[in-house]
Structure formats: C-alpha cells, structure tokens
Scaffold this active site. Sequence first.
Site, PDB file in Angstrom:
ATOM      1  N   ARG A  73      -8.413 -11.683  -6.992  1.00 49.16           N
ATOM      2  CA  ARG A  73      -7.185 -11.032  -7.530  1.00 49.16           C
ATOM      3  C   ARG A  73      -6.106 -11.454  -6.511  1.00 49.16           C
ATOM      4  O   ARG A  73      -6.172 -11.047  -5.573  1.00 49.16           O
ATOM      5  CB  ARG A  73      -7.227  -9.518  -7.669  1.00 49.16           C
ATOM      6  CG  ARG A  73      -5.904  -8.749  -8.148  1.00 49.16           C
ATOM      7  CD  ARG A  73      -6.010  -7.182  -8.260  1.00 49.16           C
ATOM      8  NE  ARG A  73      -4.718  -6.673  -8.234  1.00 49.16           N
ATOM      9  CZ  ARG A  73      -4.263  -5.796  -7.592  1.00 49.16           C
ATOM     10  NH1 ARG A  73      -5.119  -5.042  -6.845  1.00 49.16           N
ATOM     11  NH2 ARG A  73      -3.094  -5.481  -7.843  1.00 49.16           N
ATOM     12  N   GLU A 162       0.520  -0.488  -8.225  1.00 48.78           N
ATOM     13  CA  GLU A 162       0.906   0.647  -7.606  1.00 48.78           C
ATOM     14  C   GLU A 162       2.479   0.906  -7.681  1.00 48.78           C
ATOM     15  O   GLU A 162       3.124   0.713  -6.792  1.00 48.78           O
ATOM     16  CB  GLU A 162       0.540   0.775  -6.165  1.00 48.78           C
ATOM     17  CG  GLU A 162      -0.801   0.741  -5.844  1.00 48.78           C
ATOM     18  CD  GLU A 162      -1.213   1.073  -4.307  1.00 48.78           C
ATOM     19  OE1 GLU A 162      -0.242   1.323  -3.807  1.00 48.78           O
ATOM     20  OE2 GLU A 162      -2.607   1.167  -4.148  1.00 48.78           O
ATOM     21  N   ASN A 299      -6.244   1.352  -8.341  1.00 47.63           N
ATOM     22  CA  ASN A 299      -6.900   1.114  -7.000  1.00 47.63           C
ATOM     23  C   ASN A 299      -7.198   2.622  -6.541  1.00 47.63           C
ATOM     24  O   ASN A 299      -6.645   3.591  -6.922  1.00 47.63           O
ATOM     25  CB  ASN A 299      -5.461   0.804  -6.276  1.00 47.63           C
ATOM     26  CG  ASN A 299      -5.098  -0.692  -6.462  1.00 47.63           C
ATOM     27  OD1 ASN A 299      -5.749  -1.434  -7.117  1.00 47.63           O
ATOM     28  ND2 ASN A 299      -3.682  -0.971  -5.933  1.00 47.63           N
ATOM     29  N   TYR A 301      -8.337   4.553  -3.179  1.00 45.43           N
ATOM     30  CA  TYR A 301      -8.447   4.789  -1.610  1.00 45.43           C
ATOM     31  C   TYR A 301      -8.945   6.167  -1.248  1.00 45.43           C
ATOM     32  O   TYR A 301      -9.760   6.369  -0.126  1.00 45.43           O
ATOM     33  CB  TYR A 301      -6.994   4.548  -1.035  1.00 45.43           C
ATOM     34  CG  TYR A 301      -6.976   3.126  -0.957  1.00 45.43           C
ATOM     35  CD1 TYR A 301      -7.576   2.086   0.040  1.00 45.43           C
ATOM     36  CD2 TYR A 301      -6.199   2.430  -1.903  1.00 45.43           C
ATOM     37  CE1 TYR A 301      -7.371   0.802  -0.156  1.00 45.43           C
ATOM     38  CE2 TYR A 301      -5.861   0.918  -2.075  1.00 45.43           C
ATOM     39  CZ  TYR A 301      -6.707  -0.108  -1.308  1.00 45.43           C
ATOM     40  OH  TYR A 301      -6.628  -1.169  -0.981  1.00 45.43           O
ATOM     41  N   GLU A 359      -8.582  -2.280  -6.365  1.00 46.41           N
ATOM     42  CA  GLU A 359      -8.612  -2.180  -5.000  1.00 46.41           C
ATOM     43  C   GLU A 359      -9.604  -1.185  -4.562  1.00 46.41           C
ATOM     44  O   GLU A 359      -9.346  -0.176  -5.070  1.00 46.41           O
ATOM     45  CB  GLU A 359      -7.094  -2.099  -4.124  1.00 46.41           C
ATOM     46  CG  GLU A 359      -6.443  -3.324  -4.489  1.00 46.41           C
ATOM     47  CD  GLU A 359      -5.041  -3.109  -3.819  1.00 46.41           C
ATOM     48  OE1 GLU A 359      -4.948  -2.290  -2.850  1.00 46.41           O
ATOM     49  OE2 GLU A 359      -3.711  -3.373  -4.403  1.00 46.41           O
TER      50      GLU A 359
HETATM   51  C1  NOJ Z   1      -2.970  -0.835  -1.911  1.00 46.59           C
HETATM   52  C2  NOJ Z   1      -1.596  -1.918  -1.681  1.00 46.59           C
HETATM   53  O1  NOJ Z   1      -1.646  -2.355  -3.171  1.00 46.59           O
HETATM   54  C3  NOJ Z   1      -1.974  -2.930  -0.775  1.00 46.59           C
HETATM   55  O2  NOJ Z   1      -0.915  -3.738  -0.789  1.00 46.59           O
HETATM   56  C4  NOJ Z   1      -2.340  -2.358   0.422  1.00 46.59           C
HETATM   57  O3  NOJ Z   1      -2.499  -3.481   1.670  1.00 46.59           O
HETATM   58  C5  NOJ Z   1      -3.729  -1.495   0.467  1.00 46.59           C
HETATM   59  N1  NOJ Z   1      -3.316  -0.374  -0.668  1.00 46.59           N
HETATM   60  C6  NOJ Z   1      -3.782  -0.768   1.763  1.00 46.59           C
HETATM   61  O4  NOJ Z   1      -2.931   0.031   2.176  1.00 46.59           O
END
Ligand code: NOJ
Length: 454
Positions: A73, A162, A299, A301, A359
């Site tokens: 990607r 995002e 994404n 996290y 992500e």
């Molecule tokens: C999401 C973002 O899309 C990406 O650009 C960033 O590096 C990562 N989070 C980690 O923070």
Amino acid sequence: MFKKDFVWGAATSAYQIEGAAYADGKGLTIWDTFCKKDGVIFDGHSGDDACEHYYRYKEDVALMKQVGLRAYRLSLSWARILPSGTGAVNPKGIEFYNNLIDELLKNGITPYITLYHWDLPLELYHKGGWLNRESADWFAEYARIAVTNFGDRVKHFMTFNEPQVAVGMGFASGIHAPGLKMAPSETVRMTHNILLAHGKAVKAMREIAPDLKIGIVPVNIFSYPEIETPENIALARKLSFDMIDHPTDWFFSAAWWGDPVMFGKYPEDGLKRFGQWLPDGWERDMETIKQPIDFYGPNFYEGRAVQVSASENNGYTTKRFRYPGCPKTAFNWPITPEGLKWAAIFLHERYKLPIYIMENGLSCHDVISLDGKVHDPNRIDYLNRHLLALREAAESGADVAGYFQWSLLDNFEWASGYSERFGLVYVDFTTQQRIIKDSGHWYRGVIESNGENL
Ligand code: NOJ
C-alpha cells in the site's frame, strides 16, 4: 483460519518515504512548508530526503520481495502529479509512479493506492483547502487523473487515509501541518467537504474504470469488552460508534465519517452537537457522499477496554488508554490487540463490507546490534498478538480480507521526525543503508503459512 486469498501486505505513504521533495517538478505541499517552521517537528527534521525512496524504489521493491509481501500500500503525492493541485500534470510524477507500479508487478506484488495521505498541495491550501467547497472537485479531478494513468494496472484504490487525523491534528490541535487550531465552526465544514470529495472521487473513478475496488481508510479508537460478556460487548459496540464526548477529539468518531459514506447520514448524536456548523444545503450532498464502495480499510493502533458497572455514574468503567503499568510501545501507545478483534467485528457488522486492516504496527527502540542485525522481539510479539486477534475476528464470522503492516520502512513519523521507528526494515538515515529486522524475516514466515504458524 485466514481465507485462502487473504491479502498480506505492508504500507507506507509518499511524504514519509519518498524524499525528493523539490525534484523533477513536484509542487510544494503543506508538509514541505510546515516542517520549516521552528519547533514544530522533532529536532527540526523534515521529509525533504526521508528514505530517498524516489531514487531507491527498485532496492525497496527488492526488500518487499525478500519480506515476502504479496501486496504493497503506497500513497501518491498529489503535488508530484499536479504541482499546483489542479491544472497541468507533471509528466515526471506520472513516470515515477508508472515505474514503481511496473516494478511491483514484475515482482508479483499487488499495488494498493491511497490518493490522500495528508500532503495537501500548497496552492490548494492557499485557495482555502478543505474549507473551500471546490476542494471536492479538485480532488475528483486528481482521482480521475490517477485512474486514467494507473487504473489499467492498479485495481485497488483508497480515497482518504485517516481523514480524522488530517482534520483533527492538522486543523484543530495544530500538531500536524498546517498547524492550525480552528474551532468546530470551521472543522465541521472541512469534514463535510472531505466526505463530498470522497463521494465525487469514487464516482469519477468508476466512470473511467468500473472494475476498480475502492475503499476508504479511517482510524478510530475502538472500545472492546474488558471481559467478553454479552453486556460488555453491547456496551463496547455502542461506545465505538457514539460521538466521542471530548471537545477536541470528536473527529475521531467512527460514525461521523463512516455513516455518511455507508448510509448517506450523519449520526444523530453528531448532528445534535455539530449540525449547526455544516454548510447550508449539506443534505443535498448526502447522496453523492454515499457511493457504493467495495471494502472498508481501517487503520488500527489502539483500543480501550470497557466494562458495564452499576456503581459508576455513566454506567461503565473504562481502562481508558494509559493505566499504570499497561503494556506500551516506544511511542507510549497502549498495546491492545483485543481492540483489533472487536474493531473488525463491529465494523463488519455495521457496514457489511470486507475489512482490510490498512495499517497496524508499532514503534520500537530499534538499534543495530553488535552482530550487525536488528533484533526487534517486541515488534514480533505485537504483530503476533494482533494477528491472532484478527484471526479470531475472522473465525467468528467477520469478513476479514487483508492486513497491511505499518510500515515497510522506518520513515518520517510526522511531528516526531525520525525518532520513532515503525519499519520491518531498518533505515540508517545518514547512509540510507537498509537492514531487514528480525520482524521482517518473521513476517515472511507468517505470509508463507497464511498465518497458520501464529
Ligand atoms: C497512521 C498514519 O496513517 C501513518 O502515516 C503514521 O505513520 C502511523 N499512523 C503511525 O503513527
């Protein structure tokens, strides 16, 4: 079990890796100029050179092959293709992405393209950027040019990465480019124009290439049940889509962005709070915003554990974010793999589309050891846990179609500069030497076994 055709990949974005910020006719973006301001980026770093991927893309595709990636990607730099954001196309920009796409295909790696990963062309920012309703047409035109040039070989496109962060951190908290602190009276209008841009771009792309698979890439902090009881699951589901009750965090809402795209409606609780700031006649745009899309690409996290509690005023407790001693990454982000499982389940339930995790990853304190290798057991453990959680989501019936690790390379981590390393591949930013980390070798085995070895 993951599906037989599960897509295994890794992700990057243009400004974070390409470098060559002023080369071959590329126009300036809000990130090029933001990085030159005093005190906004860790140690005054910038993406001017980044990983020099613009010059080293062949070497980087060879690394992807060594890691065993099936998919990659990337994002396009809008200003490399259209230096002023609209108008004349830069042939060198088209040539670069053509070469990269061809190199990927030659190596059996399927490209997935994001159109917007935060690097708004500066000229468009000066015309009001996302505050200007015309931004939707500028973006649709750019999408049309991208698909005209690359749509013969690239079949997966994503409109926005995002958008929550693009608006929230760029225009409300001001931590990201262009560093503004605006009120909802402006930022709500931006969210609407971005959603309209999404809808218009999807329409434009389909006119040229009806066979494309198109998605969007949101990010949210999902709630998940601290203990998996039916009551806690119901609570987590509700909280995951409620409007976030925090004055400067509301853009992270899952439903504010997802419901217009999928249902053509803003969520009721969002309208109550922010409807007054939507532009006049917004209702007429909802049909355009609600274009059929093919996949949902969150994404992931971090999540937050929640639990029903009779004794609390609001009826629940939450280990919100950072409880003492929680497992965390080098960035101090809590490690919550269960959140990924429930994010995939809840999103699939609500929107009924295949889910690609676009992500997921972490920054670690990676160093080159005396043996010349980069040992990153924490990354392996993190990815392993998250993939197990994702597999559970798939086994419970969610349509989980793919997973992209963030990131292929250590790269420019926005306001944190080069101080946070997310890569499967270590990059020495002085010499540009690359070393595949232990996690990169480990990931190859995961891909080869389709996740059976987890
Ligand atoms: C999401 C973002 O899309 C990406 O650009 C960033 O590096 C990562 N989070 C980690 O923070």
